[in-house]
Each structure stands twice: as structure tokens, then as C-alpha cells.
Scaffold this motif. Structure first.
Motif, PDB file in Angstrom:
ATOM      1  N   TRP A 180       0.833  -1.206   0.000  1.00 45.81           N
ATOM      2  CA  TRP A 180       0.000   0.000   0.000  1.00 45.81           C
ATOM      3  C   TRP A 180       0.865   1.253   0.000  1.00 45.81           C
ATOM      4  O   TRP A 180       0.583   2.210  -0.727  1.00 45.81           O
ATOM      5  N   GLY A 224      -0.091   2.616  -3.223  1.00 46.85           N
ATOM      6  CA  GLY A 224      -1.334   3.323  -2.901  1.00 46.85           C
ATOM      7  C   GLY A 224      -2.560   2.460  -3.021  1.00 46.85           C
ATOM      8  O   GLY A 224      -3.687   2.964  -2.899  1.00 46.85           O
ATOM      9  N   TYR A 228      -8.056  -0.159   2.759  1.00 47.80           N
ATOM     10  CA  TYR A 228      -8.213   1.281   2.884  1.00 47.80           C
ATOM     11  C   TYR A 228      -9.301   1.848   1.968  1.00 47.80           C
ATOM     12  O   TYR A 228      -9.424   3.066   1.844  1.00 47.80           O
ATOM     13  N   GLU A 240      -3.917   9.546   2.401  1.00 46.47           N
ATOM     14  CA  GLU A 240      -2.934   9.710   1.334  1.00 46.47           C
ATOM     15  C   GLU A 240      -1.719  10.500   1.792  1.00 46.47           C
ATOM     16  O   GLU A 240      -0.577  10.205   1.394  1.00 46.47           O
ATOM     17  N   ARG A 262       0.450   8.082   3.663  1.00 46.66           N
ATOM     18  CA  ARG A 262       1.101   7.145   2.737  1.00 46.66           C
ATOM     19  C   ARG A 262       2.278   7.809   2.028  1.00 46.66           C
ATOM     20  O   ARG A 262       3.363   7.215   1.912  1.00 46.66           O
ATOM     21  N   GLN A 263       2.088   9.026   1.557  1.00 49.63           N
ATOM     22  CA  GLN A 263       3.159   9.721   0.848  1.00 49.63           C
ATOM     23  C   GLN A 263       4.348  10.000   1.762  1.00 49.63           C
ATOM     24  O   GLN A 263       5.504   9.890   1.343  1.00 49.63           O
TER      25      GLN A 263
END
Length: 247
Positions: A105, A109, A114, A235, A238-239
Motif C-alpha cells: 500500500w 497506494g 483502505y 494519502e 502514505r506519501q
């Protein structure tokens, strides 16, 4: 009986160091002997503290002990997963599987977990199951499941530390803020449901209606906040994790 248990565990200020030991030591011993079971032992030892706090109708005492136990447990498991990921994978295979899933993930992504419809339905089911098992087991099963759930995150964060440029970033955003909110929400709800269950079993009035309503509002409020934070920050988190990976 619950009030006798409360007196037997006094003085209350020893609960906090006891909770830290209960949260951390069983998992350390599990690692040293190479056998699973640390989460179950922690749950068995932590349940009397929860029941005693419920008997006193003291949410601060109960929540403090539970939170410290889970925090100490998380520190221990993250450290072990970072230091010896293979051994932890053997003790807790679900953690290794979750780490692989979450790593994918982070770099792509993409993860069904999620997606909004998936995790919303999963959380509804978890609330129902947690309520049922808290009521029927005085919190034991819920605590056991709680330790297993946080260890999914702990194993992922521990492994992620070994793939990170800056471990501080991983620790800060890897243990997602919405997961912390969810954990606090379930701790409050577990306290309240165990209180209600013990009151029914003992036929002793343990709390007021106003306190019960307040605890439900606090617990559910944390769970709603969990969803809001997850929806808005997913997001960005995650980034941040992806940018922090060793290239």
C-alpha cells in the motif's frame, strides 16, 4: 468479589507500573522462548485491573492502566519486530502478512483495506463483536483481540523502521493517528460495557446513567474521529511513509 479484588490490588498507584509490566513482559518472554501466547497472557493479567477499576467506577484509573499496558506492549513489539523480524514473524505470522500488505500500500497506494466501503463495514462489525465479547467475558476476549490487532500495526511499524531513512518519521506517522483514536475509543467502550455486564452479574449498582451515557459518547466520538482522520489523512500519511523509504 470485584470490590475485594480492587482492595487486593491496592494501592492504586502501583497499578500503573503493574500495567506496564503486564503489557511488555509476556511478549518479551514469548520472543525469548520462541512461542506465541504473549498477547493472551497480557490479557489474562490485565483483566483483573480492568474489573477492579470498573468496581470503583473509575474510568481514569481503568483507562490509565489499560493505555499504559497497551503502550508498553507496543514499544516492546515494535522493538522486537525491528530487531529480529524473522523471529517475530514465526511467533506472530499475521504480523508478517500485514507488513507485506501494508508495504505494498505504501509503495503503490492500493489496498482493499483502505477502501471506504471495506473499512467502514469492517469497523461496524468490529464494534458489534467488541461489545458482545466485552459483555460476555468481562473484557478478556476484547483485550486479547485488541493486543492482536495492535500487533499488526506494531509488526508493520517495526519492519518499516528498517526500510526508513528517518526512523522518527516512521514512528510519528507509521502508527497512524486514526488508529490511536480507534484504540482509545475501544478502551472507553470496553470499560463501559464491562461495567454494565458486571452490574448485571453482581446486581450491585456500579454507575450512574449520566456516566454511562457520557462514556458511550466519548467512546463513539473517538471512533467517529478515527474515520474522519483516516478519510482525510490517508494519502498524506502514505506519501510521507513512501518518501521516507530507503531508495
Amino acid at each position: 468479589m470485584a470490590r475485594k479484588l480492587d482492595r487486593a490490588l491496592a494501592p492504586w498507584y502501583l497499578w500503573y507500573p503493574m500495567a506496564i509490566l503486564v503489557g511488555a513482559i509476556p511478549m518479551l518472554l514469548s520472543y525469548l522462548v520462541g512461542l506465541p501466547g504473549g498477547q493472551l497472557v497480557s490479557s489474562l493479567l490485565l483483566t483483573p485491573l480492568l474489573v477492579a477499576a470498573v468496581a470503583r467506577d473509575s474510568l481514569p484509573r481503568g483507562l490509565g492502566a489499560l493505555a499504559l499496558a497497551f503502550f508498553a506492549h507496543c514499544v516492546m513489539v515494535i522493538s522486537l519486530a525491528s530487531h529480529d523480524p524473522q523471529a517475530m514473524a514465526e511467533i506472530y505470522p499475521r504480523g508478517e502478512a500485514y507488513w507485506q500488505q501494508t508495504y505494498q500500500w505504501v509503495v503503490t497506494g492500493e489496498s482493499p483495506e483502505y477502501e471506504l466501503t471495506f473499512w467502514l463495514w469492517a469497523h461496524i462489525q468490529l464494534i458489534a463483536a467488541s461489545s458482545l465479547f466485552s459483555f460476555t467475558s468481562l473484557g478478556l476476549v476484547t483485550l486479547w483481540q485488541g493486543f492482536q490487532e495492535v500487533d499488526l500495526m506494531n509488526c508493520y511499524v517495526g519492519n518499516m523502521l528498517n526500510q526508513s531513512q528517518n526512523p522518527a518519521v516512521t514512528l510519528l506517522v507509521g502508527w497512524h493517528i486514526w488508529s490511536v483514536c480507534r484504540g482509545l475509543g475501544y478502551l472507553v467502550l470496553t470499560f463501559e460495557i464491562v461495567s454494565y455486564s458486571l452490574e448485571r452479574l453482581s446486581r450491585v449498582h456500579l454507575s450512574t446513567r449520566w456516566r454511562r451515557i457520557t462514556r458511550w459518547q466519548i467512546g463513539l466520538g473517538f471512533l467517529v474521529f478515527d474515520g474522519i482522520l483516516k478519510y482525510n489523512l490517508l494519502e498524506a500519511v502514505r506519501q510521507a511513509l513512501e518518501n521516507n523509504l530507503v531508495t
